[in-house]
Enzyme design. Structure first.
Site, PDB file in Angstrom:
ATOM      1  CD  GLU A  25      -1.044   0.645   3.645  1.00 10.41           C
ATOM      2  OE1 GLU A  25      -1.610   1.727   3.430  1.00 10.41           O
ATOM      3  OE2 GLU A  25      -1.050   0.092   4.752  1.00 10.41           O
ATOM      4  CB  VAL A 105      -5.636  -1.647   4.157  1.00 12.65           C
ATOM      5  CG1 VAL A 105      -6.066  -3.102   4.032  1.00 12.65           C
ATOM      6  CG2 VAL A 105      -4.312  -1.536   4.908  1.00 12.65           C
ATOM      7  CG  ASP A 137     -13.535   6.659  12.641  1.00  7.28           C
ATOM      8  OD1 ASP A 137     -13.408   5.985  11.585  1.00  7.28           O
ATOM      9  OD2 ASP A 137     -12.694   7.497  13.018  1.00  7.28           O
ATOM     10  CB  ALA A 140     -13.738   1.721   3.990  1.00  3.62           C
ATOM     11  CG  ASP A 141      -8.447  -0.521   5.880  1.00  2.00           C
ATOM     12  OD1 ASP A 141      -8.664   0.194   4.880  1.00  2.00           O
ATOM     13  OD2 ASP A 141      -7.450  -0.378   6.628  1.00  2.00           O
ATOM     14  CE  LYS A 158      -2.522   2.597  13.803  1.00  2.00           C
ATOM     15  NZ  LYS A 158      -2.936   1.931  12.578  1.00  2.00           N
TER      16      LYS A 158
END
Ligand code: PSU
Ligand code: MN
Length: 304
Positions: A25, A105, A137, A140-141, A158
């Site tokens: 990416e 991603v 929130d 969209a990955d 993370k």
């Protein structure tokens, strides 16, 4: 005008000949790592693949054209230009305007899969943000991987995200998650999180077989391979917890929201840890690229 994805000559040849390819990416380079270290990292990730006989396919949108496989100039541009962070929904807008964007991603997975690339290495996936029950929130990955046939190697998500909620959403959306030689979902800078995984795999060949079974039995769907850093390379957990708490406080004080949240936290954390988190971030990304190379090789041997 015809809109198209441009596949580099090296990637096109590897696709034709059934040789291994790994997508990389560009958002991690443009927005996730500080300059000028980011340019070095982009070249290094490609080099790790080349050394293993695997063709790198770094993905970005340059002057409106989605690229799968960048030349040296393209790699320089994603490291040095202030291009926008682009997810799947941004692709048509950038294409119509002839604008450039670094792909997340989600966008990388989508474009790479469109070109026929089936394995992708990143650092950490996007996921469900803390407080998402109020803000909605969620990266969209997650939703993109539920409809995109690509295997993503990542060091989990993370610890700034809501890991439990992310794993629940992946379950709901039927995205399989396997731990590579681990029973525990890693949390990016740290080898472990408190969450157990249902499935553990021991080899790249096993991952390739799961991909083959997925193609035949399920269809267009991603596969997440969670690849932890060895414990001796993880970030010091006490410093990790302290710095992350400060990063959240800073984001809130500065009113950062939406897609600016991830880059803000990442750059705050690099600065507050005086670069120690950055070294861990680079280590885990290299670790993921190397495993993705092995998976791509195993996949090409299956000839699926
Ligand atoms: N995690 C990292 N570094 C990054 C990202 C995630 O450690 O650079 C980037 C990836 O490109 C990922 C994106 O797809 O952030 C997720 O952003 P958001 O949460 O806004 O969807
Ligand atoms: Mn978001």
């Amino acid at each position: 005008m015809t809109y198209r994805v441009e596949v580099s000559e090296a990637v096109a040849t590897a696709l034709d000949e059934g040789r291994p390819i790994v997508a990389l990416e560009s958002t991690i380079i443009t927005h996730g790592l500080p300059r000028p270290r980011n340019l070095e990292a982009a070249k290094e990730f490609e080099q790790i693949l080349l050394e293993r006989g695997v063709t790198p396919a770094t993905v970005a949108i340059l002057d409106g054209v989605p690229q799968v496989g960048l030349d040296d100039e393209g790699v320089r541009r994603i490291a040095e230009e202030d291009m926008t962070k682009s997810s799947v929904r941004d692709i048509p807008i950038l294409a119509a305007r002839g604008a450039s964007g670094a792909t997340t991603v989600a966008a990388t997975a989508h474009l790479a899969a469109l070109a026929g690339v089936r394995v992708f290495a990143t650092g950490g996936l996007g996921g469900v943000h803390r407080g998402a029950n109020e803000t909605f929130d969620e990266s969209a990955d997650i939703t993109t991987l539920s409809v995109t046939p690509i295997t993503v190697v990542s060091a989990g998500v993370k610890s700034v995200l809501d890991i439990a909620a992310t794993l629940e959403r992946l379950e709901t959306l039927s995205v399989p998650v396997v731990g590579f030689r681990t029973n525990t979902f890693p949390s990016f800078w740290l080898t472990e999180s408190e969450y157990e995984l249902d499935w553990r795999v021991e080899s790249a060949e096993e991952v390739a077989k799961i991909m083959q079974a997925r193609d035949l039995l399920v269809g267009d769907q991603g596969l997440i391979v969670a690849n932890p850093l060895p414990r001796e390379k993880q970030w010091d957990p006490a410093e990790h917890d302290a710095v992350i708490a400060r990063a959240f406080a800073a984001a809130e004080a500065e009113g950062v929201t939406g897609k600016a949240v991830t880059p803000f936290l990442l750059s705050y954390i690099v600065e507050a840890s005086e670069g120690r988190s950055l070294e861990v971030n680079l280590d885990l990304a290299r670790n993921n690229v190397a495993l993705a190379a092995d998976i791509a090789v195993a996949w090409s041997k299956l000839g699926a």
